[in-house]
Write an enzyme that holds these catalytic residues in place. Structure first.
Site, PDB file in Angstrom:
ATOM      1  CG  HIS A 151       7.244  -1.930   8.612  1.00 40.72           C
ATOM      2  ND1 HIS A 151       7.962  -2.979   9.123  1.00 40.72           N
ATOM      3  CD2 HIS A 151       7.967  -0.830   8.895  1.00 40.72           C
ATOM      4  CE1 HIS A 151       9.074  -2.526   9.682  1.00 40.72           C
ATOM      5  NE2 HIS A 151       9.105  -1.225   9.563  1.00 40.72           N
TER       6      HIS A 151
ATOM      7  CG  ASP B  59       7.724  -6.419   8.580  1.00 38.04           C
ATOM      8  OD1 ASP B  59       7.456  -5.987   7.451  1.00 38.04           O
ATOM      9  OD2 ASP B  59       7.724  -5.699   9.599  1.00 38.04           O
TER      10      ASP B  59
ATOM     11  CB  SER C  47      12.532  -1.258   9.196  1.00 38.86           C
ATOM     12  OG  SER C  47      11.994  -1.503  10.454  1.00 38.86           O
TER      13      SER C  47
HETATM   14  N1  ARG Z   1       7.914  -1.371  15.415  1.00 42.88           N
HETATM   15  C1  ARG Z   1       8.468  -1.481  14.123  1.00 42.88           C
HETATM   16  C2  ARG Z   1       9.095  -0.149  13.695  1.00 42.88           C
HETATM   17  O1  ARG Z   1       9.248   0.718  14.485  1.00 42.88           O
HETATM   18  C3  ARG Z   1       7.493  -1.993  13.127  1.00 42.88           C
HETATM   19  C4  ARG Z   1       6.400  -1.054  12.769  1.00 42.88           C
HETATM   20  C5  ARG Z   1       5.475  -1.574  11.731  1.00 42.88           C
HETATM   21  N2  ARG Z   1       4.536  -2.542  12.235  1.00 42.88           N
HETATM   22  C6  ARG Z   1       3.366  -2.223  12.878  1.00 42.88           C
HETATM   23  N3  ARG Z   1       2.597  -3.190  13.318  1.00 42.88           N
HETATM   24  N4  ARG Z   1       2.965  -0.988  13.054  1.00 42.88           N
HETATM   25  O2  ARG Z   1       9.002   0.381  12.651  1.00 42.88           O
HETATM   26  N1  ASP Z   2      10.686  -1.026  13.212  1.00 46.69           N
HETATM   27  C1  ASP Z   2      11.785  -0.101  13.077  1.00 46.69           C
HETATM   28  C2  ASP Z   2      11.886   0.438  11.647  1.00 46.69           C
HETATM   29  O1  ASP Z   2      10.903   0.488  10.953  1.00 46.69           O
HETATM   30  C3  ASP Z   2      13.055  -0.707  13.532  1.00 46.69           C
HETATM   31  C4  ASP Z   2      13.259  -0.451  14.992  1.00 46.69           C
HETATM   32  O2  ASP Z   2      12.887   0.631  15.476  1.00 46.69           O
HETATM   33  O3  ASP Z   2      13.823  -1.316  15.639  1.00 46.69           O
HETATM   34  O4  ASP Z   2      12.895   0.944  11.225  1.00 46.69           O
END
Ligand code: ARG
Ligand code: ASP
Length: 707
Positions: A86, A222, A637
């Site tokens: 991502h 990921d 991330s």
């Molecule tokens: N929750 C994670 C973060 O805050 C991953 C986000 C990307 N993945 C998604 N399915 N949107 O960035």
């Molecule tokens: N998914 C988050 C990021 O993209 C990481 C987190 O918030 O734990 O940085």
């Protein structure tokens, strides 16, 4: 008797500090002083110097800020960089066409020549960090107004940056820590030729998508792979076909031995923003006022987007990204409210404040300095509440309506007219217009306008009763929702396009909304916010002074940090206990043929049937993800998860639903970060993608004596 009491106090204190061992985002250059002992007692086998050392290559030299929004790490002597799928997604998307659908099919460069360039993408290394607090606060006095203080500090910082010792290709910047009680200087090196090497198909890299996002158990691969290129002298250089793979000071070794429950782990990266030192009243506002408001706006927006995406395949593709973005924070905030409530964060804050007040009141000097602090904060936050709420509605709503963002861009170009780099700005604007209209549907935007503005709180909007009519008036009277015409005009006569804004009815409505906010909310908001900043700074200083036994870490601010904890499952709720790792079996369990989120590529299913895991599997199974108690946040991330010896064991990418309140209040019992197991990453690269030549670049090790 007295000495026994003293001993008990010391014991209690050290237990208290250890109890929160997993909490904290620590400064790498202070590890030796603050954390090394504890890290070793928790199992770390290397020294603080192995992690951060400005005189010799150390782990920090393998860590990069990836594009300023994520973290990456160098994993080969030829500049190979690993980050999340991502995080690299934009690059993958930009190179994707209908014929070469890298999002769907993945992409793998089979040699250096096939790697793809990414204008605008960069990685930044931290060369060294220095405490410059004294110089930054030079001439600052206690009775200064907040704005005067800021001006003085800004000037000091400019001087510090200008005087910083560095090479011509390096940069210097200074950041505030502990709410402006401390200032640190960063010397950095930024490489701008960063090429895409590989990414798995989205069905692996984003498996489970929004449904699984922020959730455990997780089964997402990921990750994506890039390579840093440098000039022939190994120094930063703009893109050139003559550039060569960067030779790093340090690259991470990769452990093939995997993890066991309770193993020591650390995560090294660039966490974005946390607010761990708020008073109880501020936490209460987040949980009861701000988060619910933001959640409500996004809920409405998601419902609108969803209603279009369900019935129109084209809109579904165009809006997939935006949907994911809106949904990501929406889901996080919901988890945050839940977590704050379940862990009694408010109550804990209140107890902490009672102890603070007790200690302050018992000390005459503190009492005169800090005695009224909590009361004053109470008053300031109370005043902030309606203004903060108006701000959140304003930001959430205006950010969702895309016509508004278009206005901002046009306005920006207009204001840049006559500047030396105007041609560049105009060229970039045309590019961005193209991208904008590729993923823009006026019908959707109009519905967002009509659906979201009723939530807006302001005198002007409150007068409106018929939002559908207002939306019609606006969207029927603008030419800017017509992509073809606008793009053509941007090419043939940009001045006319900029001019057209002045007579655009939609723009007039937008300006009214902005003016309303700028006159009725913003000035008051800024005044209270300045007072709060000052109070939070004093409160921070007071906490450090009053709780001498406690080691404090500064809130995240997108600077390099290290956090440590251990591999560990958790109890999510009554009778629900989670294991610490997941396997490919779980991917297959979740598999829904042809599904948008849970499809599994044929080849991966074949590898599963044959159990063809090579050296990456364990006991006939393929590990996929694992969790640990490292304290992470957005920006982490792509951060490397390292074992006790500093070997790479995983790639951080998320947190568990029950623990997303760790940005405000960390609870070791349920806060867990989610990582993809490095063995799964290698398995996908090698066995799935057939890019074994990349594995040959890496240094694979067996710290546990595995084979
Ligand atoms: N929750 C994670 C973060 O805050 C991953 C986000 C990307 N993945 C998604 N399915 N949107 O960035
Ligand atoms: N998914 C988050 C990021 O993209 C990481 C987190 O918030 O734990 O940085």
């Amino acid at each position: 008797m007295k000495s026994i009491k003293h001993l008990l106090v010391v014991l209690f204190v050290s237990i208290a500090t250890l109890a929160s061992a997993d909490e904290g985002m620590w400064l790498p250059f202070l590890l030796e002083k603050l954390n090394e002992k504890q890290m070793k007692s928790l199992g770390m086998k290397i020294s603080a110097k192995d992690i951060y050392n400005i005189n010799a290559g150390s782990l920090k030299d393998a860590i990069v800020s990836f594009g300023g929004f994520c973290t990456g790490e160098v994993i080969s002597s030829k500049g190979l960089v690993l980050t999340n799928h991502h995080c690299g997604f934009d690059a993958v998307q930009n190179h994707s066409t209908l014929d070469h659908n890298y999002i769907r099919d993945g992409f793998w460069a089979m040699n250096n020549g096939q790697e793809l360039t990414n204008p605008g993408l960069y990685v930044t290394f931290i060369v060294r960090i220095e405490d410059v607090t004294k110089a930054a606060l030079n001439g600052v006095t206690a009775d200064m107004k907040e704005s005067e203080r800021q001006a003085a500090v800004d000037q000091n910082i400019r001087n510090i940056n200008a005087a910083a010792k560095k090479e011509s290709y390096q940069k210097a910047f200074t950041r505030a820590f502990f709410e402006g009680n401390q200032y640190f200087l960063f010397i950095t090196e930024t490489y701008t030729d960063v090429r895409l090497v590989g990414a798995p198909p989205a069905a692996i890299g984003n498996f489970g998508q929004d449904t699984d996002n922020w959730m455990w158990p997780r089964h997402t691969g990921d990750f994506s792979v890039f390579r840093i290129y440098a000039g022939k002298d190994n120094k930063p250089a703009d893109y050139s076909p003559d550039n060569v793979p960067y030779v790093p000071k340090k690259s991470l070794n990769i452990s093939l031995d995997g993890i066991a429950e309770k193993d020591f782990t650390m995560v090294f990266g660039f966490p974005g923003k946390t607010t761990e030192y708020l008073p109880a009243i501020a936490v209460k506002q987040i949980a009861e006022v701000n988060d619910p408001a933001k959640i409500a706006v996004r809920e409405k927006a998601l419902a609108i987007l969803n209603s279009f995406m369900r019935k129109d395949e084209k809109i579904k593709i165009e809006y997939a990204d935006k949907y994911a973005l809106v949904s990501n924070s929406w889901k996080k905030w919901k988890g945050e409210v839940l977590g704050l409530t379940r862990t009694d964060a408010l109550d804990r804050k209140k107890k902490y404040e009672a102890e603070f007040q007790k200690r302050v009141d018992a000390n005459p000097q503190w009492k005169s300095q800090y005695g009224n602090l909590l009361t004053e904060m109470q008053a300031a936050y109370t005043e902030l509440e309606p203004l903060g709420l108006a701000r959140d509605y304003h930001t959430e709503i205006t950010n969702r309506i895309e016509l508004f963002s278009l206005f901002n861009r046009i306005k920006y170009v207009q204001q840049s007219r006559g500047k030396p780099d105007y041609d560049n700005i105009l060229a970039r604007f045309r590019d961005s217009l193209n991208q904008f209209y590729n993923e823009y549907e006026p019908v959707v935007d109009k519905k967002l306008f009509e659906g979201l503005l009723p939530l807006y709180i302001s005198p002007r909007v409150k007068e409106v009763t018929d939002f559908a009519k207002w939306a019609n008036d606006i969207y029927d009277n603008t030419d800017l929702d017509n992509g073809k015409a606008t793009l053509a005009l941007a090419q043939s006569d940009p001045d006319a396009l900029l001019q057209s804004l002045e007579t655009d009815k939609a723009y007039a409505a937008y300006q009214e909304i902005i003016a309303d906010y700028n006159t009725n909310i913003l000035p008051r908001l800024n005044t209270v916010q300045a007072r709060i900043n000052q109070l939070q700074r004093t409160y921070m200083q007071a906490q450090i002074e009053v709780f001498k036994e406690k080691a404090f870490y500064p809130d995240a601010n997108s600077t390099l940090r290290i956090t440590y904890g251990k591999v560990n499952g958790y109890t999510a709720r009554d009778a629900v206990k989670y294991d610490f790792n997941s396997y490919l079996d779980g991917v297959i369990e979740k598999y829904i043929p042809g599904d948008y989120e849970f499809d599994v590529p044929q080849k991966l299913r074949d590898l599963y049937v044959k159990k063809d895991y090579g050296v990456y599997g364990k006991n006939g199974r393929m590990p996929v993800c694992f969790i640990a108690s490292n304290h992470t946040t957005g920006g982490n991330s792509g951060s490397p998860a390292l074992d006790a010896s500093g070997n790479l064991i995983g790639l951080n990418f998320d947190r568990v639903w029950e623990g997303t309140m760790s940005d405000i209040s960390y609870d070791p019992s349920i806060c867990r970060n989610i990582m993809v197991d490095i063995r799964y990453v290698l398995f996908i690269i090698d066995k799935y993608a057939g890019a074994g030549h990349l594995i040959k670049e890496m240094k694979l090790v067996h710290p546990k004596g595995g084979r």
